[in-house]
Scaffold this motif. Structure first.
Motif, PDB file in Angstrom:
ATOM      1  N   ALA A 176      27.179  48.503  32.562  1.00 13.75           N
ATOM      2  CA  ALA A 176      28.062  47.610  33.304  1.00 13.75           C
ATOM      3  C   ALA A 176      29.508  48.005  33.062  1.00 13.75           C
ATOM      4  O   ALA A 176      29.882  48.454  31.972  1.00 13.75           O
ATOM      5  CB  ALA A 176      27.838  46.165  32.858  1.00 13.75           C
ATOM      6  N   SER A 177      30.333  47.860  34.084  1.00 17.01           N
ATOM      7  CA  SER A 177      31.751  48.202  33.960  1.00 17.01           C
ATOM      8  C   SER A 177      32.447  47.234  33.011  1.00 17.01           C
ATOM      9  O   SER A 177      32.159  46.038  33.008  1.00 17.01           O
ATOM     10  CB  SER A 177      32.414  48.163  35.326  1.00 17.01           C
ATOM     11  OG  SER A 177      31.836  49.116  36.196  1.00 17.01           O
ATOM     12  N   ALA A 178      33.376  47.759  32.237  1.00 17.90           N
ATOM     13  CA  ALA A 178      34.080  46.936  31.264  1.00 17.90           C
ATOM     14  C   ALA A 178      35.088  46.011  31.924  1.00 17.90           C
ATOM     15  O   ALA A 178      35.394  44.936  31.405  1.00 17.90           O
ATOM     16  CB  ALA A 178      34.784  47.823  30.246  1.00 17.90           C
ATOM     17  N   THR A 179      35.619  46.422  33.074  1.00 22.25           N
ATOM     18  CA  THR A 179      36.610  45.608  33.772  1.00 22.25           C
ATOM     19  C   THR A 179      36.244  45.494  35.252  1.00 22.25           C
ATOM     20  O   THR A 179      35.557  46.366  35.806  1.00 22.25           O
ATOM     21  CB  THR A 179      38.016  46.206  33.667  1.00 22.25           C
ATOM     22  OG1 THR A 179      38.062  47.447  34.381  1.00 22.25           O
ATOM     23  CG2 THR A 179      38.403  46.428  32.216  1.00 22.25           C
ATOM     24  N   LEU A 180      36.747  44.451  35.864  1.00 23.66           N
ATOM     25  CA  LEU A 180      36.528  44.255  37.293  1.00 23.66           C
ATOM     26  C   LEU A 180      37.151  45.392  38.099  1.00 23.66           C
ATOM     27  O   LEU A 180      36.544  45.926  39.035  1.00 23.66           O
ATOM     28  CB  LEU A 180      37.133  42.912  37.714  1.00 23.66           C
ATOM     29  CG  LEU A 180      37.005  42.492  39.172  1.00 23.66           C
ATOM     30  CD1 LEU A 180      35.558  42.398  39.582  1.00 23.66           C
ATOM     31  CD2 LEU A 180      37.706  41.154  39.384  1.00 23.66           C
ATOM     32  N   ALA A 181      38.359  45.786  37.734  1.00 23.73           N
ATOM     33  CA  ALA A 181      39.053  46.848  38.463  1.00 23.73           C
ATOM     34  C   ALA A 181      38.271  48.155  38.432  1.00 23.73           C
ATOM     35  O   ALA A 181      38.164  48.855  39.455  1.00 23.73           O
ATOM     36  CB  ALA A 181      40.449  47.059  37.874  1.00 23.73           C
ATOM     37  N   LYS A 182      37.706  48.478  37.284  1.00 30.94           N
ATOM     38  CA  LYS A 182      36.920  49.710  37.171  1.00 30.94           C
ATOM     39  C   LYS A 182      35.653  49.617  38.011  1.00 30.94           C
ATOM     40  O   LYS A 182      35.236  50.603  38.642  1.00 30.94           O
ATOM     41  CB  LYS A 182      36.567  49.981  35.710  1.00 30.94           C
ATOM     42  CG  LYS A 182      35.827  51.292  35.499  1.00 30.94           C
ATOM     43  CD  LYS A 182      35.560  51.558  34.020  1.00 30.94           C
ATOM     44  CE  LYS A 182      34.828  52.873  33.831  1.00 30.94           C
ATOM     45  NZ  LYS A 182      34.555  53.152  32.380  1.00 30.94           N
ATOM     46  N   ALA A 183      35.048  48.433  38.050  1.00 28.70           N
ATOM     47  CA  ALA A 183      33.792  48.266  38.783  1.00 28.70           C
ATOM     48  C   ALA A 183      33.961  48.535  40.273  1.00 28.70           C
ATOM     49  O   ALA A 183      33.089  49.117  40.923  1.00 28.70           O
ATOM     50  CB  ALA A 183      33.245  46.864  38.558  1.00 28.70           C
ATOM     51  N   VAL A 184      35.096  48.105  40.842  1.00 29.53           N
ATOM     52  CA  VAL A 184      35.265  48.177  42.294  1.00 29.53           C
ATOM     53  C   VAL A 184      36.144  49.341  42.741  1.00 29.53           C
ATOM     54  O   VAL A 184      36.371  49.517  43.942  1.00 29.53           O
ATOM     55  CB  VAL A 184      35.853  46.856  42.837  1.00 29.53           C
ATOM     56  CG1 VAL A 184      34.988  45.682  42.431  1.00 29.53           C
ATOM     57  CG2 VAL A 184      37.293  46.646  42.394  1.00 29.53           C
ATOM     58  N   ALA A 185      36.621  50.147  41.809  1.00 27.85           N
ATOM     59  CA  ALA A 185      37.640  51.158  42.114  1.00 27.85           C
ATOM     60  C   ALA A 185      37.227  52.122  43.208  1.00 27.85           C
ATOM     61  O   ALA A 185      38.068  52.591  43.984  1.00 27.85           O
ATOM     62  CB  ALA A 185      38.006  51.929  40.846  1.00 27.85           C
TER      63      ALA A 185
END
Length: 293
Positions: free
Chosen positions: A47-56
């Motif tokens: 799982a991505s550590a941050t929301l921004a990284k997840a949706v980048a």
């Protein structure tokens, strides 16, 4: 297709799992790190550590959250999805929210060059686990066509029903129908037991006739057994019915049965039953009978 799924709760957890199993280029994010770690262990994707990284890099972002405030924070809040995902992408909101929130989020998305589809689901936890959900959507038909491969991973029926907000309005119709039906089923179970009938035998007979429904097939015998520790919680149903009744007031539409059933669910909450399944309406009837003795 690069897809991000946000919200690994009761419904989102298996929905994201289906996307992984169908081979999508998937990223996931959950605000609760424990649930994110559990999902990562089961499906072998970190799982991505941050929301921004997840949706980048996501072309499509699907979210499945709790209520209006949660969706607004995750999508339009500081550092939210709209500010972090690429322009030209699509956000699918599988949360059950107000129709007004859906229209608000669509406007915010448009300002960022992003398309928005409100797409609440029906089918419960079992439907999510088995990949047999129903999706009621609102938005542009061309955009909807882009997301159909994603929806097909966890739903067997999905349809665009009109402009943004139409999905949430359709989900309200769904909840209106369910609320009245479950109350009727609870009253039938309560009456039959009071009359001394063998209710399991009664259900076998009437379940083959006009009284048959999904709720009867899946909840009647567990109601008789006093089993309410699964399925869709009373707290969530009251949240949904709150959206329904607010919308009805704005449109000057009378929903007397829905308003009454909402009060009955309030009685279940007063019995500390907020996390019980919605079929626990039977408890309010039983409590009332006890108080009259």
């Amino acid at each position: 297709m690069k897809v991000c799924f946000i919200g690994l709760g009761t419904m989102g957890y298996p929905m994201a799992g289906h996307l992984q199993q169908k081979g999508f280029d998937l990223s996931v994010y959950n605000r609760s790190k424990d649930k994110a770690q559990q999902w990562s262990t089961q499906y072998q994707i970190a799982a991505s550590a941050t929301l921004a990284k997840a949706v980048a890099e996501a072309e499509i972002v699907a979210v499945c959250l709790g209520a209006d405030a949660d969706v607004r924070e995750v999508l339009a809040g500081e550092g939210g999805v709209f500010s972090a995902m690429p322009r030209g992408g699509v956000v699918i909101d599988h949360s059950t929210t107000s129709a007004a929130l859906a229209r608000e989020m669509a406007a915010c998305a448009q300002e960022r060059g992003i398309s928005f589809i409100d797409a609440p689901v029906s089918g419960g936890e079992a439907g999510a686990i088995n990949g047999r959900l129903t999706v009621m959507a609102g938005g542009d038909e061309t955009v909807f066509a882009r997301i159909e491969p994603v929806l097909a991973a966890y739903a067997t029926r999905y349809q665009c029903l009109g402009p943004v907000g139409s999905g949430q309005l359709a989900k309200m119709v769904n909840q209106i129908c369910i609320a009245g039906l479950v109350q009727g089923l609870a009253e039938g179970m309560h009456f039959g037991a009071a009359a001394g009938l063998n209710m399991n035998a009664v259900l076998d007979v009437i379940g083959a006739g006009a009284a048959q429904s999904w709720q009867m097939d899946n909840r009647a015998k567990t109601m008789l057994a006093g089993e309410f520790d699964f399925g869709f919680a009373v707290d969530w149903m009251r949240k949904d019915l709150g959206y329904v009744l607010d919308e009805a007031r704005q449109r000057k539409v009378s929903l007397p049965v829905t308003a009454l059933v909402d009060q009955f669910y309030g009685q279940v909450q007063n019995l500390d039953g907020g996390q019980l399944d919605t079929s626990s309406l039977l408890l309010a009837l039983q409590q009332g009978a006890e108080s009259r003795r």
